[in-house]
Design a protein around this motif. Structure first.
Motif, PDB file in Angstrom:
ATOM      1  N   GLY A  96      -0.951   8.703 -17.166  1.00  0.00           N
ATOM      2  CA  GLY A  96      -0.043   7.372 -17.152  1.00  0.00           C
ATOM      3  C   GLY A  96       0.507   7.817 -15.481  1.00  0.00           C
ATOM      4  N   ALA A  97       1.586   8.691 -15.554  1.00  0.00           N
ATOM      5  CA  ALA A  97       2.462   9.104 -15.264  1.00  0.00           C
ATOM      6  C   ALA A  97       2.077   9.891 -13.549  1.00  0.00           C
ATOM      7  CB  ALA A  97       3.768  10.228 -15.323  1.00  0.00           C
ATOM      8  N   ALA A  98       0.709  10.761 -13.845  1.00  0.00           N
ATOM      9  CA  ALA A  98       0.289  11.402 -12.645  1.00  0.00           C
ATOM     10  C   ALA A  98      -1.200  10.495 -12.202  1.00  0.00           C
ATOM     11  CB  ALA A  98      -1.011  12.346 -13.560  1.00  0.00           C
ATOM     12  N   THR A  99      -1.146   9.599 -12.884  1.00  0.00           N
ATOM     13  CA  THR A  99      -2.077   8.552 -11.844  1.00  0.00           C
ATOM     14  C   THR A  99      -1.056   7.495 -10.942  1.00  0.00           C
ATOM     15  OG1 THR A  99      -3.662   8.876 -13.911  1.00  0.00           O
ATOM     16  CG2 THR A  99      -3.802   7.068 -12.120  1.00  0.00           C
ATOM     17  N   THR A 100       0.266   7.400 -11.044  1.00  0.00           N
ATOM     18  CA  THR A 100       1.090   5.941 -10.762  1.00  0.00           C
ATOM     19  C   THR A 100       1.673   7.024  -9.284  1.00  0.00           C
ATOM     20  OG1 THR A 100       1.627   5.500 -12.574  1.00  0.00           O
ATOM     21  CG2 THR A 100       3.291   5.093 -10.917  1.00  0.00           C
ATOM     22  N   ALA A 101       1.813   8.300  -9.638  1.00  0.00           N
ATOM     23  CA  ALA A 101       1.992   9.306  -8.857  1.00  0.00           C
ATOM     24  C   ALA A 101       1.244   9.078  -6.980  1.00  0.00           C
ATOM     25  CB  ALA A 101       3.061  10.874  -9.494  1.00  0.00           C
ATOM     26  N   SER A 102       0.181   9.587  -8.466  1.00  0.00           N
ATOM     27  CA  SER A 102      -0.700   9.657  -6.928  1.00  0.00           C
ATOM     28  C   SER A 102      -1.216   8.807  -6.449  1.00  0.00           C
ATOM     29  CB  SER A 102      -2.223  10.507  -7.775  1.00  0.00           C
ATOM     30  OG  SER A 102      -2.988  10.231  -7.017  1.00  0.00           O
ATOM     31  N   ALA A 103      -0.926   7.316  -7.041  1.00  0.00           N
ATOM     32  CA  ALA A 103      -0.951   6.492  -6.082  1.00  0.00           C
ATOM     33  C   ALA A 103      -0.048   5.740  -5.171  1.00  0.00           C
ATOM     34  CB  ALA A 103      -1.249   4.520  -7.343  1.00  0.00           C
ATOM     35  N   ALA A 104       1.259   6.053  -5.566  1.00  0.00           N
ATOM     36  CA  ALA A 104       1.979   6.143  -4.730  1.00  0.00           C
ATOM     37  C   ALA A 104       1.884   7.126  -3.803  1.00  0.00           C
ATOM     38  CB  ALA A 104       3.606   6.678  -5.226  1.00  0.00           C
ATOM     39  N   THR A 105       1.373   8.153  -3.832  1.00  0.00           N
ATOM     40  CA  THR A 105       1.213   9.342  -2.855  1.00  0.00           C
ATOM     41  C   THR A 105       0.316   9.108  -1.980  1.00  0.00           C
ATOM     42  OG1 THR A 105       1.759  11.458  -4.075  1.00  0.00           O
ATOM     43  CG2 THR A 105       0.410  11.766  -2.533  1.00  0.00           C
ATOM     44  N   VAL A 106      -1.202   7.817  -1.896  1.00  0.00           N
ATOM     45  CA  VAL A 106      -1.564   7.245  -1.426  1.00  0.00           C
ATOM     46  C   VAL A 106      -0.926   6.242  -0.328  1.00  0.00           C
ATOM     47  CG1 VAL A 106      -4.384   6.788  -1.799  1.00  0.00           C
ATOM     48  CG2 VAL A 106      -3.336   8.120  -2.729  1.00  0.00           C
ATOM     49  N   ALA A 107      -0.445   5.671  -1.416  1.00  0.00           N
ATOM     50  CA  ALA A 107       0.161   4.330  -0.430  1.00  0.00           C
ATOM     51  C   ALA A 107       1.565   5.213   0.955  1.00  0.00           C
ATOM     52  CB  ALA A 107       0.952   3.304  -1.677  1.00  0.00           C
ATOM     53  N   ASN A 108       1.976   5.816   0.815  1.00  0.00           N
ATOM     54  CA  ASN A 108       2.717   6.049   1.668  1.00  0.00           C
ATOM     55  C   ASN A 108       1.870   7.499   2.293  1.00  0.00           C
ATOM     56  OD1 ASN A 108       4.930   5.666   0.182  1.00  0.00           O
ATOM     57  ND2 ASN A 108       5.290   8.017  -0.473  1.00  0.00           N
ATOM     58  N   SER A 109       0.296   7.705   2.442  1.00  0.00           N
ATOM     59  CA  SER A 109      -0.568   8.549   2.899  1.00  0.00           C
ATOM     60  C   SER A 109      -0.621   7.027   4.508  1.00  0.00           C
ATOM     61  CB  SER A 109      -1.690   8.901   2.534  1.00  0.00           C
ATOM     62  OG  SER A 109      -2.300   9.571   3.907  1.00  0.00           O
ATOM     63  N   VAL A 110      -1.143   5.554   3.488  1.00  0.00           N
ATOM     64  CA  VAL A 110      -1.634   5.071   4.374  1.00  0.00           C
ATOM     65  C   VAL A 110      -0.613   4.087   5.202  1.00  0.00           C
ATOM     66  CG1 VAL A 110      -2.616   2.671   4.427  1.00  0.00           C
ATOM     67  CG2 VAL A 110      -3.588   4.686   2.869  1.00  0.00           C
ATOM     68  N   ALA A 111       0.395   4.377   4.676  1.00  0.00           N
ATOM     69  CA  ALA A 111       1.665   3.458   5.307  1.00  0.00           C
ATOM     70  C   ALA A 111       2.145   4.669   7.073  1.00  0.00           C
ATOM     71  CB  ALA A 111       3.086   3.544   4.777  1.00  0.00           C
ATOM     72  N   THR A 112       2.568   5.495   6.638  1.00  0.00           N
ATOM     73  CA  THR A 112       2.299   7.038   7.691  1.00  0.00           C
ATOM     74  C   THR A 112       1.249   6.562   8.354  1.00  0.00           C
ATOM     75  OG1 THR A 112       3.371   8.406   5.733  1.00  0.00           O
ATOM     76  CG2 THR A 112       2.752   9.238   8.013  1.00  0.00           C
ATOM     77  N   GLN A 113       0.300   6.346   7.797  1.00  0.00           N
ATOM     78  CA  GLN A 113      -1.344   6.717   9.349  1.00  0.00           C
ATOM     79  C   GLN A 113      -1.189   5.117   9.607  1.00  0.00           C
ATOM     80  OE1 GLN A 113      -4.630   7.387   6.770  1.00  0.00           O
ATOM     81  NE2 GLN A 113      -4.372   8.977   6.409  1.00  0.00           N
ATOM     82  N   ALA A 114      -0.574   4.302   9.225  1.00  0.00           N
ATOM     83  CA  ALA A 114      -0.380   2.950   9.546  1.00  0.00           C
ATOM     84  C   ALA A 114       0.221   2.948  11.165  1.00  0.00           C
ATOM     85  CB  ALA A 114      -0.323   1.756   8.478  1.00  0.00           C
ATOM     86  N   ILE A 115       1.472   3.701  10.677  1.00  0.00           N
ATOM     87  CA  ILE A 115       2.775   3.712  10.937  1.00  0.00           C
ATOM     88  C   ILE A 115       2.043   4.759  12.569  1.00  0.00           C
ATOM     89  CG2 ILE A 115       5.359   4.794  11.441  1.00  0.00           C
ATOM     90  CD1 ILE A 115       5.947   3.220   8.790  1.00  0.00           C
ATOM     91  N   HIS A 116       1.539   6.027  12.739  1.00  0.00           N
ATOM     92  CA  HIS A 116       1.324   6.310  13.490  1.00  0.00           C
ATOM     93  C   HIS A 116       0.150   6.237  14.736  1.00  0.00           C
ATOM     94  CE1 HIS A 116       3.604  10.000  10.985  1.00  0.00           C
ATOM     95  NE2 HIS A 116       4.401   9.841  11.853  1.00  0.00           N
ATOM     96  N   GLN A 117      -0.578   5.495  13.691  1.00  0.00           N
ATOM     97  CA  GLN A 117      -0.895   4.601  14.917  1.00  0.00           C
ATOM     98  C   GLN A 117      -0.697   3.691  16.238  1.00  0.00           C
ATOM     99  OE1 GLN A 117      -3.736   1.664  12.929  1.00  0.00           O
ATOM    100  NE2 GLN A 117      -4.890   3.172  12.443  1.00  0.00           N
ATOM    101  N   TYR A 118       1.163   3.283  16.299  1.00  0.00           N
ATOM    102  CA  TYR A 118       1.650   2.125  16.771  1.00  0.00           C
ATOM    103  C   TYR A 118       3.251   3.296  17.306  1.00  0.00           C
ATOM    104  CZ  TYR A 118      -0.691  -1.564  15.202  1.00  0.00           C
ATOM    105  OH  TYR A 118      -1.604  -2.091  14.867  1.00  0.00           O
ATOM    106  N   ALA A 119       3.045   4.528  16.744  1.00  0.00           N
ATOM    107  CA  ALA A 119       4.561   5.296  16.767  1.00  0.00           C
ATOM    108  C   ALA A 119       3.860   6.972  17.010  1.00  0.00           C
ATOM    109  CB  ALA A 119       5.542   4.967  16.562  1.00  0.00           C
ATOM    110  N   PRO A 120       3.060   7.440  17.658  1.00  0.00           N
ATOM    111  CA  PRO A 120       2.242   8.796  17.029  1.00  0.00           C
ATOM    112  C   PRO A 120       3.670   9.516  17.220  1.00  0.00           C
ATOM    113  CG  PRO A 120       1.138   7.353  18.653  1.00  0.00           C
ATOM    114  CD  PRO A 120       2.502   6.444  18.995  1.00  0.00           C
ATOM    115  N   ASP A 121       5.025   9.797  17.681  1.00  0.00           N
ATOM    116  CA  ASP A 121       5.378  10.290  17.745  1.00  0.00           C
ATOM    117  C   ASP A 121       6.391  10.575  16.219  1.00  0.00           C
ATOM    118  OD1 ASP A 121       3.813  12.253  19.634  1.00  0.00           O
ATOM    119  OD2 ASP A 121       5.136  11.215  20.858  1.00  0.00           O
ATOM    120  N   ALA A 122       6.809   9.244  15.631  1.00  0.00           N
ATOM    121  CA  ALA A 122       7.883   8.694  14.660  1.00  0.00           C
ATOM    122  C   ALA A 122       7.914   9.720  14.038  1.00  0.00           C
ATOM    123  CB  ALA A 122       7.310   7.919  14.494  1.00  0.00           C
ATOM    124  N   ASP A 123       8.959  10.377  14.120  1.00  0.00           N
ATOM    125  CA  ASP A 123       9.853  10.786  12.601  1.00  0.00           C
ATOM    126  C   ASP A 123       9.824  10.103  11.325  1.00  0.00           C
ATOM    127  OD1 ASP A 123      10.914  12.305  10.499  1.00  0.00           O
ATOM    128  OD2 ASP A 123      12.691  12.979  12.241  1.00  0.00           O
TER     129      ASP A 123
END
Length: 78
Positions: free
Chosen positions: A14-41
């Motif tokens: 369960g902990a691994a699944t939660t961590a995996s879901a959080a990683t996917v969510a962070n990845s999706v958020a990062t991709q969405a933000i980089h669509q509007y600010a590609p060079d953003a740190d």
């Protein structure tokens, strides 16, 4: 003893699944933000700052307004 091992395995799975879901969510958020600010740190942004940026992205504003808002939020986050 077998029950303890089985319960521990379920908790760890369960902990691994939660961590995996959080990683996917962070990845999706990062991709969405980089669509509007590609060079953003994004490494220095807090979770709250990222949520504010995602709210701007998902608003009813035009693409150019969203781009401007996202860039402004990313640049002024520090």
């Amino acid at each position: 003893m077998k029950n303890v091992i089985a319960i521990t395995a379920l908790i760890l799975a369960g902990a691994a699944t939660t961590a995996s879901a959080a990683t996917v969510a962070n990845s999706v958020a990062t991709q969405a933000i980089h669509q509007y600010a590609p060079d953003a740190d994004l490494s220095q942004l807090s979770e709250r700052q990222i949520l504010v940026i995602l709210n701007a992205i998902n608003s009813d504003e035009s693409r150019s307004e969203v781009s401007s808002t996202v860039r402004s939020l990313v640049n002024n986050a520090g």
